[in-house]
Motif scaffolding. Structure first.
Motif, mmCIF file in Angstrom:
data_model
loop_
_atom_site.group_PDB
_atom_site.id
_atom_site.type_symbol
_atom_site.label_atom_id
_atom_site.label_comp_id
_atom_site.label_asym_id
_atom_site.label_seq_id
_atom_site.Cartn_x
_atom_site.Cartn_y
_atom_site.Cartn_z
ATOM 1 N N ILE A 238 34.004 53.518 42.328
ATOM 2 C CA ILE A 238 32.855 52.924 42.300
ATOM 3 C C ILE A 238 32.618 52.182 41.073
ATOM 4 C CG2 ILE A 238 31.848 54.114 44.122
ATOM 5 C CD1 ILE A 238 29.690 55.022 41.891
ATOM 6 N N ILE A 239 33.450 52.441 40.116
ATOM 7 C CA ILE A 239 33.003 51.913 38.995
ATOM 8 C C ILE A 239 33.100 50.259 38.741
ATOM 9 C CG2 ILE A 239 33.887 51.674 36.638
ATOM 10 C CD1 ILE A 239 34.623 54.534 36.310
ATOM 11 N N THR A 240 34.102 49.888 39.283
ATOM 12 C CA THR A 240 34.225 48.100 39.181
ATOM 13 C C THR A 240 33.060 47.799 39.879
ATOM 14 O OG1 THR A 240 36.561 48.904 39.341
ATOM 15 C CG2 THR A 240 36.097 46.545 39.422
ATOM 16 N N VAL A 241 32.785 47.990 40.951
ATOM 17 C CA VAL A 241 31.582 47.512 41.731
ATOM 18 C C VAL A 241 30.379 47.819 41.289
ATOM 19 C CG1 VAL A 241 30.620 47.371 44.210
ATOM 20 C CG2 VAL A 241 32.940 48.132 44.007
ATOM 21 N N TYR A 242 30.202 48.945 40.571
ATOM 22 C CA TYR A 242 28.966 49.167 39.794
ATOM 23 C C TYR A 242 28.714 48.095 38.805
ATOM 24 C CZ TYR A 242 25.330 52.383 37.880
ATOM 25 O OH TYR A 242 24.172 53.169 37.403
ATOM 26 N N LEU A 243 29.925 48.177 38.001
ATOM 27 C CA LEU A 243 29.762 47.017 36.783
ATOM 28 C C LEU A 243 29.389 45.740 37.439
ATOM 29 C CD1 LEU A 243 32.864 48.616 34.775
ATOM 30 C CD2 LEU A 243 30.472 48.334 33.855
#
Length: 416
Positions: A238-243
């Motif tokens: 989820i890191i990419t989407v969270y960013l």
């Protein structure tokens, strides 16, 4: 004489194990950046299928590694750990080179399964270092090894991003096979395993009774090992989407920084926390690290700027770095010598379970419930881990009087 031998060789053994684990982990993670390209190159054309097959091919290695870790641990107890490392490094060298020759997607998946099946160098190295290092230094030594393993998983994707444009995808596999072959030679020629004393036939049922006494702390450590990797991996998908939601300018670069920050933190802290654990007791350090990680997850759910996430992940990495080496030390000190390898093998399997389930759970929660929820759930799991550890800590660790000779040797008698 044995003790002197042990003193002499353990540092060289540690150096060989760190090098071997570093190279084999690089080989396992190397193909992350270009795996979809290779899958496409092998004739899969549909974009959705490419993503799906990439996931299957990547996960295959960890799946077969999880299933076979206890078996290799048990064989190591029986036939010696050095033999297991020779097998793992030679097996990985062959498997990696064969991956470079794959003709279709099925061959790629089967060869990735084979790599996990034959591999297990890092877990074998953990067992060898845990059992061959003087007990008073085991936390520090396992910390150094852990740093090498994490450095490998940090360097793997970076090298995998840089090499294929220079030498081509297939040659990248051949090169990593050659590298592991060097590790195989180092292991075969430089590693010295101290022969274990022969077990007296009289004591056949003694270890069993011992295991029955000590299983609670060991099972608690399996649970915590699984939770640690689960928590680490649950937010990877989820890191990419969270960013993106946080409005990061260069999303892929920032995502890389966030992932690298946690690994870097762990590399920095692993041997230091291991050394601290040798001094104050491994149980204290595990509980402290879990509590710190749980607390650090709260602000991660509340960040408003991408840089805040990078800083918090670095701190999180510092907290998590000491956990796996300390877990290995506790297991090592809680069971008789004869089954240490098997038990550490189960611990490795528990970590792989977390590695496979973490991203699945994180991806599902993030997609269906919301990104920030993933951090809250992971925070609760870390706190739960701390409670489990506190409850499982043997009362005998605090008391001088009875039972845990192994614990005393490790300098655990002054743990409260």
């Amino acid at each position: 004489m044995d003790a002197h031998n042990n003193e002499q060789h353990w540092q060289r053994n540690l150096a060989v194990c760190v090098f071997g684990a570093f190279t084999t982990i690089i080989a396992m993670t190397l193909l992350l950046p270009f795996l979809p390209l290779y899958v496409e190159h092998l004739g899969v054309t549909d974009p959705a299928a490419i993503v799906q097959w990439s996931g299957v091919a990547f996960g295959a290695t960890f799946l077969s590694a999880a299933l076979t870790a206890p078996l290799w641990g048990r064989l190591g107890d029986r036939y010696g750990r050095k033999l297991m490392l020779i097998r793992a490094s030679l097996g990985m060298a062959i498997a990696m080179s064969l991956i470079g020759l794959a003709e279709n997607i099925w061959q790629l998946v089967l060869l990735r399964l084979l790599a996990g099946l034959l591999g297990g160098y890092a877990s074998g190295a953990t067992i060898l270092v845990a059992t061959q290092t003087p007990k008073a230094r085991s936390g520090w030594a396992l910390g150094i090894l852990s740093s090498g393993i994490m450095a490998g998983s940090l360097a793997g994707p970076l090298i995998g991003g840089a090499l294929p444009p220079l030498v081509g995808i297939r040659n990248t596999f051949f090169l990593s096979g050659a590298f592991i072959f060097v590790a195989f030679l180092a292991t075969a020629l430089l590693l010295k395993e101290v022969p274990r004393p022969k077990r007296a036939p009289v004591a056949k049922d003694a270890p069993r009774r011992d295991v029955a006494v000590n299983m609670a702390p060991v099972l608690a450590m399996f649970t915590v090992a699984s939770l640690v990797t689960f928590s680490n991996m649950s937010i990877e998908p989820i890191i990419t989407v969270y960013l993106m939601q946080l409005g990061a300018a260069n999303v892929t670069l920032t995502a890389g920084l966030v992932m690298a920050a946690a690994a870097l933190g762990s590399i920095i802290s692993a041997s230091r926390l291991g050394k601290l654990a040798d001094r104050v007791g491994h149980w204290k350090v595990v509980i402290g690290c879990l509590m710190a990680a749980a607390l650090l997850l709260i602000p991660q759910a509340l960040v408003t700027e991408p840089w805040q996430l990078v800083v918090l992940r670095l701190l999180m990495g510092l907290a998590l770095g000491g956990l796996l080496p300390c877990i290995a030390s506790i297991i090592r000190h809680s069971v008789p010598e004869g089954i240490a390898g098997r038990m550490l093998g189960y611990s490795t399997s528990s970590q792989y379970v977390g590695q496979v389930l973490g991203p699945l759970a994180g991806g599902y929660l993030g997609g269906h419930v919301g990104m920030r929820v993933v951090f809250w759930v992971t925070c609760a799991l870390m706190a739960l881990g701390a409670v489990v550890t506190a409850l499982a800590r043997p009362k005998a660790v605090a008391s001088e009087g009875h039972g845990h000779g192994e614990e005393h040797a490790a300098g655990h008698h002054h743990v409260k």
